[in-house]
Write a protein that holds these residues in place. Sequence first.
Motif, PDB file in Angstrom:
ATOM      1  N   UNK A 212      28.926   6.824  -6.477  1.00 54.85           N
ATOM      2  CA  UNK A 212      29.147   5.540  -5.827  1.00 54.85           C
ATOM      3  C   UNK A 212      28.589   5.626  -4.405  1.00 54.85           C
ATOM      4  N   UNK A 213      28.869   4.658  -3.587  1.00 54.23           N
ATOM      5  CA  UNK A 213      28.287   4.616  -2.244  1.00 54.23           C
ATOM      6  C   UNK A 213      29.208   5.211  -1.179  1.00 54.23           C
ATOM      7  N   UNK A 214      30.020   6.180  -1.551  1.00 57.81           N
ATOM      8  CA  UNK A 214      30.844   6.885  -0.580  1.00 57.81           C
ATOM      9  C   UNK A 214      29.927   7.480   0.485  1.00 57.81           C
ATOM     10  N   UNK A 215      30.320   7.359   1.747  1.00 51.16           N
ATOM     11  CA  UNK A 215      29.416   7.773   2.829  1.00 51.16           C
ATOM     12  C   UNK A 215      28.970   9.224   2.712  1.00 51.16           C
ATOM     13  N   UNK A 216      29.800  10.128   2.202  1.00 47.81           N
ATOM     14  CA  UNK A 216      29.375  11.527   2.078  1.00 47.81           C
ATOM     15  C   UNK A 216      28.296  11.709   1.003  1.00 47.81           C
ATOM     16  N   UNK A 217      28.220  10.789   0.068  1.00 50.28           N
ATOM     17  CA  UNK A 217      27.173  10.867  -0.958  1.00 50.28           C
ATOM     18  C   UNK A 217      25.816  10.439  -0.410  1.00 50.28           C
ATOM     19  N   UNK A 218      25.814   9.753   0.707  1.00 44.47           N
ATOM     20  CA  UNK A 218      24.581   9.173   1.249  1.00 44.47           C
ATOM     21  C   UNK A 218      23.990   9.964   2.416  1.00 44.47           C
ATOM     22  N   UNK A 219      24.586  11.079   2.786  1.00 39.21           N
ATOM     23  CA  UNK A 219      24.120  11.824   3.958  1.00 39.21           C
ATOM     24  C   UNK A 219      22.783  12.512   3.694  1.00 39.21           C
TER      25      UNK A 219
ATOM     26  N   UNK B 288      19.209  16.354   0.761  1.00 39.75           N
ATOM     27  CA  UNK B 288      18.453  17.611   0.787  1.00 39.75           C
ATOM     28  C   UNK B 288      18.951  18.553  -0.310  1.00 39.75           C
ATOM     29  N   UNK B 289      20.267  18.656  -0.448  1.00 37.61           N
ATOM     30  CA  UNK B 289      20.851  19.528  -1.463  1.00 37.61           C
ATOM     31  C   UNK B 289      20.369  19.130  -2.859  1.00 37.61           C
ATOM     32  N   UNK B 290      20.404  17.849  -3.151  1.00 41.12           N
ATOM     33  CA  UNK B 290      19.959  17.355  -4.459  1.00 41.12           C
ATOM     34  C   UNK B 290      18.476  17.659  -4.656  1.00 41.12           C
ATOM     35  N   UNK B 291      17.680  17.431  -3.633  1.00 38.15           N
ATOM     36  CA  UNK B 291      16.232  17.678  -3.728  1.00 38.15           C
ATOM     37  C   UNK B 291      15.901  19.153  -3.944  1.00 38.15           C
ATOM     38  N   UNK B 292      16.743  20.041  -3.435  1.00 41.38           N
ATOM     39  CA  UNK B 292      16.487  21.487  -3.529  1.00 41.38           C
ATOM     40  C   UNK B 292      16.889  22.086  -4.875  1.00 41.38           C
TER      41      UNK B 292
ATOM     42  N   UNK C 177      19.662  19.338 -10.876  1.00 41.02           N
ATOM     43  CA  UNK C 177      20.610  18.304 -10.482  1.00 41.02           C
ATOM     44  C   UNK C 177      19.904  16.957 -10.353  1.00 41.02           C
ATOM     45  N   UNK C 178      20.402  15.963 -11.093  1.00 43.98           N
ATOM     46  CA  UNK C 178      19.876  14.603 -11.012  1.00 43.98           C
ATOM     47  C   UNK C 178      21.022  13.693 -10.603  1.00 43.98           C
ATOM     48  N   UNK C 179      20.762  12.836  -9.611  1.00 46.45           N
ATOM     49  CA  UNK C 179      21.796  11.925  -9.128  1.00 46.45           C
ATOM     50  C   UNK C 179      21.305  10.492  -9.267  1.00 46.45           C
TER      51      UNK C 179
END
Length: 116
Positions: free
Chosen positions: A17-24, A29-33, A37-39
Amino acid sequence: MVCAHLQLGGPIVLLWDSLNTHLTAGMRRYVDEHEWLTVFQLPACAPELNPVEGIWSLLRRGPLTNTAFVDAGHLTRALRRGLRRIQYRPDLINDCLTETGLAPAVRHPTPSRKAQ
């Protein structure tokens, strides 16, 4: 997430969802590395697209109904008990996905009940 990836031995797909910690930027960067992991980011204010909302609804109607929890451990035990019940009912999980318009990749058969 790393533990889940190691346990499952395969890729992880998250619906966020759009929780602010999900959008940092750090989370992006973590997801891209991590190629495993697909979000998928859900639009803001769209709980009807989030299958977890269906799970919360099932929990609220089950072990969390009309309960005054005495401490965090009591709440944790009730949540685990409720999630365990849902875990063994794949039809409920499929229904939570179907309500969002998502189709489960594999339909699990509903366990048949023996006639008494």
